[in-house]
Design an enzyme around this catalytic site. Structure first.
Site, short mmCIF file in Angstrom:
data_model
loop_
_atom_site.label_atom_id
_atom_site.label_comp_id
_atom_site.label_asym_id
_atom_site.label_seq_id
_atom_site.Cartn_x
_atom_site.Cartn_y
_atom_site.Cartn_z
N ASP A 1 3.44 9.33 -0.62
CA ASP A 1 2.17 8.69 -0.26
C ASP A 1 1.91 7.58 -1.27
O ASP A 1 2.00 7.82 -2.48
CB ASP A 1 1.04 9.74 -0.37
CG ASP A 1 -0.08 9.50 0.61
OD1 ASP A 1 -0.29 8.34 0.99
OD2 ASP A 1 -0.76 10.48 0.99
N HIS B 1 0.83 -1.21 0.00
CA HIS B 1 0.00 0.00 0.00
C HIS B 1 0.86 1.26 0.00
O HIS B 1 0.33 2.35 -0.20
CB HIS B 1 -0.91 0.01 1.23
CG HIS B 1 -1.98 -1.05 1.19
ND1 HIS B 1 -3.30 -0.75 0.97
CD2 HIS B 1 -1.91 -2.40 1.31
CE1 HIS B 1 -4.01 -1.87 0.98
NE2 HIS B 1 -3.19 -2.88 1.18
O1 F6P Z 1 -0.97 3.19 4.37
C1 F6P Z 1 -0.47 2.06 5.00
C2 F6P Z 1 -1.32 1.63 6.16
O2 F6P Z 1 -0.81 0.46 6.72
C3 F6P Z 1 -2.75 1.40 5.74
O3 F6P Z 1 -2.92 0.15 5.13
C4 F6P Z 1 -3.45 1.62 7.03
O4 F6P Z 1 -4.80 1.93 6.89
C5 F6P Z 1 -2.69 2.78 7.62
O5 F6P Z 1 -1.37 2.63 7.16
C6 F6P Z 1 -2.89 2.88 9.13
O6 F6P Z 1 -1.81 2.46 9.86
P1 F6P Z 1 -1.86 1.89 11.36
O7 F6P Z 1 -2.42 0.53 11.28
O8 F6P Z 1 -0.44 1.94 11.80
O9 F6P Z 1 -2.75 2.79 12.14
#
Ligand code: F6P
Length: 475
Positions: A365, A166
């Site tokens: 991003d 992602h």
């Molecule tokens: O953008 C990467 C990511 O892991 C997403 O898949 C996820 O929604 C976001 O970061 C949130 O991160 P965390 O689980 O650390 O709150």
């Protein structure tokens, strides 16, 4: 999960999703909530009855028995406090996250974090090996679990394994600073399908494979498919939320006031300081009138145990406060409206409909789904988007005003351009963006990935010589 109705015709239709977080989160007081982020709804169109989701609850320790969740079976990977510290706060979010987002600061490369990361990846892989039905499709998500594909394939040759990143994949020089670069690449490369957000990420990964794994190995071990699969949002859902929200949206800020909007997790990769600095300078220069403009910034605290996030919170909140102190007008607390609590879908949609412009200035991003939600909600074909050239979404949204987020003057020019843009130009730009986002919504993204995975030959024409891929790797 709404929209999932089919039953698997055979065991091989079952999907095993492997992600750091389960679709539910257990809070510190024991309450069960839906997890933030849209992965669960993103996957709703490919998840069949009999599918599984392996992940973490967000709390130390975990229920040991599987939890049913609307036909899906959720398996919580129990993590100790030391594992959360080394794997999540440490290696994933203090090494991989900053490095993969080109943060201009050397991350601390603690070897104990790497060892814990590898150990926790093995926990996840063990659970896949245990619960995956014969011939299932296994879809691993994100930078937390880069070693899982090889660890699973070492023990279950009947499974097809996909990996989707992602977040961006860095250039090979930066990636190559990691002492564990080869182990990470080998962990990933055993997936049948590896998906990235953009072509740039694909090329960076292939360059890194070439340099650090080598042409011979690459030929024998490379995944069947390495491709860009740009993620998106549920366009129909956001369009409906936008339509429902339009009536109440004007109540959110005074009529006639121009609203710039930022919606982010409070993360140093999002460039929140840069956009507030640009806004503050425009007020200082007199190019924007504090009585007629508002910057609404929603910044939801995240990864709060990591020092870099604590520093970012201080920087962002301090700047917002200074702008407000300098530009407060009688009867108004100042031109920056700062919100630090998460908003639900209808609340977000109301801001999307109220805003004159969404300002996305991420320094890096993977995609930025907020930009795609915003245009999906703007069925009125109004509203402008200022978008960082370093967000994956910049490749998918013709019609946005593209800026280099490190260039404060460029952000200022874009914000002024929005202010001066004719209704006709806003309409045309928004129509173009909506057409592009509608052409690849999240259901299309999920189906495309799963189809490519299902089509991959389960047995690949190589076997890693002399060592199980999930076995011990040198640190
Ligand atoms: O953008 C990467 C990511 O892991 C997403 O898949 C996820 O929604 C976001 O970061 C949130 O991160 P965390 O689980 O650390 O709150």
């Amino acid at each position: 999960m709404a929209g999932r109705t089919t039953k698997p015709e055979s065991a091989s239709d079952a999907l095993v999703i492997v992600a750091n977080r389960l679709p539910i989160t257990i809070t510190s007081d024991g309450a069960v909530e839906r997890s933030p982020g849209g992965l669960a709804s993103a996957l709703s169109s490919v998840v069949t009855e009999g599918s599984h989701w392996i992940g973490w609850t967000g709390q130390v320790g975990a229920p040991t028995s599987p939890l049913p969740d609307d036909g899906l079976t959720l398996h919580a990977v129990p993590l100790t406090a030391a594992e959360v510290d080394g794997y999540y706060d440490g290696f994933a979010n203090s090494v991989l996250w900053p490095l993969f987002h080109n943060r201009l600061q050397q991350p601390e490369l603690r070897r104990s974090w790497w060892r814990t990361y590898r150990h926790v990846n093995q926990h996840f892989a063990d659970m896949v090996v245990e619960v995956a039905p014969p011939g299932a499709l296994v879809w691993v998500h994100d930078y937390h679990l880069l070693l899982v594909p090889a660890m699973v394939r070492a023990r279950r040759r009947d499974l097809r394994v996909g990996l989707f990143s992602h977040i961006p994949f860095p250039g090979p020089r930066l990636f190559g600073t990691l002492p564990w670069r080869r182990e990470l690449l080998l962990g990933m490369a055993d997936a049948h399908v590896i998906g990235f957000q953009t072509e740039d990420d694909v090329h960076n990964f292939q360059d890194a494979m070439h340099r650090f794994v080598g042409p011979l190995r690459r030929g024998r071990r490379g995944a069947s498919v390495v491709d860009a699969f740009p993620i998106s949002v549920d366009v129909a859902k956001w369009a409906a939320l936008g339509d429902d929200a339009s009536a109440g949206a004007t109540a959110l800020a005074e009529p006639g006031v121009v609203v710039y909007l930022g919606i982010d997790r409070l993360d140093y990769t999002k460039g929140i300081v840069q956009r507030l600095q640009a806004f503050g300078e425009l007020l200082n220069d007199g190019q924007l009138d504090p009585a007629k403009c508002r910057f609404v910034q929603v910044a939801v605290p995240t990864r709060t145990d990591v020092p870099a996030y604590q520093e970012e919170k201080e920087a962002v909140e301090g700047l917002a406060e200074r702008i407000n102190q300098r530009h407060a007008t009688p009867g108004s607390p100042g031109p920056v409206q700062y919100l630090d609590t998460p908003l639900d879908g209808p609340e977000l949609a109301a801001w999307y409909r109220r805003a004159d412009a969404l300002v996305v200035t991420s320094l890096a991003d993977g995609m930025n789904l907020v930009a795609k939600e915003f245009v999906s909600a703007r069925t009125d074909l109004d509203g402008a988007v200022v978008l960082s050239e370093f967000a994956g979404a910049a490749h998918d949204m013709p019609g946005a005003i593209i800026v280099n987020p490190y260039d404060i003057e460029a952000i200022k020019r874009a914000m002024v351009a929005v202010f001066r843009m004719s209704p006709m130009e806003r309409h045309e730009r928004m129509s173009t963006m909506r057409d592009a986002v509608e052409a690849n919504d999240v259901h299309h993204w999920a189906r495309r990935f799963v189809e490519r995975l299902r089509a991959a030959p389960v047995t690949r024409p190589f076997r890693f010589p002399g060592r199980a891929a999930g076995g011990r790797v040198a640190s």
